[in-house]
Design an enzyme around this catalytic site. Structure first.
Site, short mmCIF file in Angstrom:
data_model
loop_
_atom_site.label_atom_id
_atom_site.label_comp_id
_atom_site.label_asym_id
_atom_site.label_seq_id
_atom_site.Cartn_x
_atom_site.Cartn_y
_atom_site.Cartn_z
N PRO A 1 7.38 -5.75 -1.36
CA PRO A 1 6.07 -6.16 -1.88
C PRO A 1 6.16 -6.60 -3.35
CG PRO A 1 6.23 -3.75 -1.73
CD PRO A 1 7.54 -4.28 -1.25
N CYS B 1 -3.70 1.68 6.66
CA CYS B 1 -4.05 1.05 7.95
C CYS B 1 -4.63 2.06 8.94
CB CYS B 1 -2.84 0.33 8.54
SG CYS B 1 -1.37 1.34 8.61
N ASN C 1 0.82 -1.23 0.00
CA ASN C 1 0.00 0.00 0.00
C ASN C 1 0.85 1.27 0.00
OD1 ASN C 1 0.73 -0.58 2.65
ND2 ASN C 1 -1.14 0.29 3.52
N GLU D 1 3.40 -4.02 12.91
CA GLU D 1 2.51 -2.91 12.54
C GLU D 1 1.36 -3.52 11.76
OE1 GLU D 1 2.52 0.08 13.39
OE2 GLU D 1 4.55 0.42 14.10
P1 NAD Z 1 -2.31 -10.70 2.93
O1 NAD Z 1 -2.74 -10.90 4.32
O2 NAD Z 1 -2.12 -11.88 2.04
O3 NAD Z 1 -0.91 -9.91 2.89
C1 NAD Z 1 -0.68 -8.74 3.61
C2 NAD Z 1 0.82 -8.51 3.57
O4 NAD Z 1 1.47 -9.53 4.30
C3 NAD Z 1 1.43 -8.58 2.17
O5 NAD Z 1 2.44 -7.61 2.08
C4 NAD Z 1 2.01 -9.97 2.08
O6 NAD Z 1 3.11 -10.04 1.23
C5 NAD Z 1 2.42 -10.23 3.50
N1 NAD Z 1 2.37 -11.64 3.87
C6 NAD Z 1 1.32 -12.48 3.75
N2 NAD Z 1 1.63 -13.70 4.25
C7 NAD Z 1 2.90 -13.62 4.69
C8 NAD Z 1 3.79 -14.54 5.32
N3 NAD Z 1 3.42 -15.78 5.63
N4 NAD Z 1 5.03 -14.11 5.63
C9 NAD Z 1 5.43 -12.84 5.36
N5 NAD Z 1 4.63 -11.92 4.78
C10 NAD Z 1 3.38 -12.31 4.45
O7 NAD Z 1 -3.34 -9.74 2.28
P2 NAD Z 1 -3.37 -8.80 1.01
O8 NAD Z 1 -4.44 -9.28 0.11
O9 NAD Z 1 -2.05 -8.53 0.40
O10 NAD Z 1 -3.85 -7.49 1.73
C11 NAD Z 1 -5.11 -7.51 2.32
C12 NAD Z 1 -5.08 -7.24 3.77
O11 NAD Z 1 -3.81 -7.02 4.31
C13 NAD Z 1 -5.85 -5.98 4.00
O12 NAD Z 1 -7.18 -6.29 4.23
C14 NAD Z 1 -5.20 -5.33 5.17
O13 NAD Z 1 -5.88 -5.72 6.35
C15 NAD Z 1 -3.83 -5.93 5.22
N6 NAD Z 1 -2.77 -4.97 4.88
C16 NAD Z 1 -2.37 -4.12 5.84
C17 NAD Z 1 -1.40 -3.20 5.56
C18 NAD Z 1 -0.95 -2.22 6.62
O14 NAD Z 1 -0.43 -1.19 6.28
N7 NAD Z 1 -1.10 -2.54 7.90
C19 NAD Z 1 -0.83 -3.15 4.29
C20 NAD Z 1 -1.25 -4.06 3.32
C21 NAD Z 1 -2.22 -4.97 3.63
#
Ligand code: NAD
Length: 476
Positions: A176, A283, A151, A249
């Site tokens: 990412p 977030c 993001n 975070e």
């Molecule tokens: P997701 O849960 O698959 O991934 C979120 C992030 O975590 C991604 O950057 C992904 O690469 C990383 N990730 C996922 N599984 C991982 C693992 N096992 N080990 C290390 N990293 C891992 O979801 P998404 O579809 O990419 O994003 C959707 C949700 O993620 C959103 O609904 C939001 O809640 C959350 N999100 C939060 C932030 C934030 O700034 N806090 C940023 C991006 C996404």
């Protein structure tokens, strides 16, 4: 203009050993605009070796030299901001002005940490015996594994990298995969500024494979993750199992409370701008709007007026104020939140659907009268979705604001000093901004409580995340 993105290992830009790549898609056009190298296990073995070499050099580098390097990286980023912002908009979708703003803030964060690097003071504790010196030393924690999301491709990374590099750590950054190019430009600025090989390494691949390899690895001493609460809990458990320090975070579901005595013009304008910034994929975005019943109509008129002015389009067009959602899976995610809320009786006051069928564009959406049983009132929507409900008493507002296990950011508008002071005391979130939007500056603490995680990424607290305390008692 968009270049294929490589891994950065031991100071070299390199393809994955296997030659595998992942496509990068422009969310505004759905075109494949390039690829990113996909690291495998063999590349991760090499990156660990490189980080160990880099750490040996960097931990012995004086703080003043580390500070100068961070400043140089900041200057390079400022010089390159227009090109970096174009890459970011092409891969992430946000309007060019937001991409440029994010890039310039990254330079400010580097400047802030360059100053912090020089101030990692320890202390001397008076001893009980003559000739004894009791010293508290601060030293770098070691090799850091950092995981950052799509993001804010630069900002989520720079908050971790700058703190770690300032403290004297080496970093393995898992950037990412969907927005790799701008994150790589951050790493390039460090490399071009003269950072020794291996101090900052960049990999991409399958997130789970990389975290499951790096977190347990004995060379890695600290984990820092930004992303969803579900993934954060999983990684924190893994870190705990291997006794690794961690900063988490995670997600948020920010309440935005508009009291009866609020400045409605300011509240509507500022909240609309921050709700729909980055298409709501933030977030700390305001999400649960709680509006006093006495000013509900007045607020809604202003808020919907501000929402109507939002121009959704390709982020590279100057008139655009909201880009597409960053990836294809956000469309069904948002659609399903809306359908479920409608089934629970919520009403749509604006938007509510995808725009066209090319590019992941979605209308800025406002839902009202959303029951707390709706899924979206309990899970982070992470999209352009504002949920507006009424309240009547301060206690009602507090009950709803603190109802969820999330506790990242909160917002409130009131002209009463008494209300403002009570809010600071009562709201359960890591950050509260009252009567303006004042969250996420380099010099102020950024972090959550409850399920939104632990640790801080701004302010004087931030460098502590990358320091270990050592007590030395010496007799002469
Ligand atoms: P997701 O849960 O698959 O991934 C979120 C992030 O975590 C991604 O950057 C992904 O690469 C990383 N990730 C996922 N599984 C991982 C693992 N096992 N080990 C290390 N990293 C891992 O979801 P998404 O579809 O990419 O994003 C959707 C949700 O993620 C959103 O609904 C939001 O809640 C959350 N999100 C939060 C932030 C934030 O700034 N806090 C940023 C991006 C996404």
């Amino acid at each position: 203009m968009y270049k294929d993105v490589l891994l950065h290992i031991g100071g070299e830009w390199t393809n994955a050993t296997s030659g595998r790549t992942i496509d990068v898609v422009n969310p505004a056009t759905e075109d494949v605009i390039g690829t990113v190298a996909h690291a495998g296990r063999e590349d991760l073995d090499v990156v660990i070796e490189a980080a160990e070499k880099g750490y040996a050099i960097w931990r012995a580098t004086p703080a003043f030299k580390r500070a100068a390097l961070l400043r140089k990286a900041a200057d390079l980023i400022r010089d390159r901001a227009p090109e970096i912002a174009t890459i970011m908009t092409m891969e992430q979708g946000k309007p060019f002005a937001e991409s440029k703003g994010e890039t310039l803030v990254a330079a400010d964060i580097l400047d802030w940490f360059s100053e912090e690097a020089k101030r990692t003071y320890g202390r001397v504790i008076p001893a009980r015996g003559e000739g004894i010196y009791q010293l508290v030393l601060k030293e770098p924690v070691g090799i850091v594994a950092a995981f950052t999301p799509w993001n804010f491709p630069i900002n989520q990374a720079v908050r971790k990298v700058a703190g770690a590099v300032a403290a004297g750590c080496a970093v393995i950054l898992k950037g990412p995969e969907e927005t790799p190019g701008s994150c790589a430009e951050l790493v390039r600025a460090f490399a071009d500024a003269g950072l020794p090989p291996g101090v900052l390494n960049l990999v991409y691949g399958v997130p789970q494979e990389i975290s499951e390899y790096l977190i347990p690895h004995r060379a890695v001493r600290k984990i820092s993750f930004t992303g969803s609460t579900a993934v954060g809990k999983h990684l924190a458990a893994l870190a705990g199992q291997h006794m690794k320090r961690a900063t988490m975070e995670l997600g948020g579901h920010a309440p935005a409370i508009v009291f009866e005595d609020a400045d409605l013009d300011a509240a509507a304008k500022i909240l609309a701008a921050n709700k729909f910034r980055n298409a709501g994929q933030v977030c700390v975005a305001p999400t649960r709007f709680l509006v006093h019943e006495g000013v509900y109509d007045g607020f809604m008129e202003r808020f919907l007026g501000a929402v109507k002015k939002i121009i959704v389009g390709n982020g590279l067009e100057e008139s655009t104020t909201m880009g597409p959602l960053a990836n294809e899976r956000r469309i069904p995610a948002i659609e399903s939140f809306i359908a479920d809320a409608k089934n629970h009786g919520a009403r749509i006051a604006a938007g509510g659907e995808r725009i066209g069928n090319k590019g992941y564009f979605f209308l800025p959406t406002v839902m009202t009268d959303v029951p707390i049983t709706a899924r979206v009132m309990n899970e982070e929507p992470f999209g352009p979705l504002a949920l507006v409900n009424r309240f009547s008493t301060f206690e009602d507002a507090m009950k709803e604001a603190n109802r969820l296990d999330y506790g990242l950011a909160s917002y409130a508008y009131s002209r009463s000093n008494k209300t403002v002071t009570a809010l600071g005391d009562r709201i359960e979130s890591g950050m509260i901004s009252i009567n303006h939007h004042g969250i996420a500056l380099p010099e102020t603490p950024f972090g959550g409580m409850k399920d939104s995680g632990y640790g801080w990424e701004g302010g004087t607290e931030a460098i502590e995340a990358y320091l270990a305390t050592k007590f030395v008692s010496q007799a002469s």
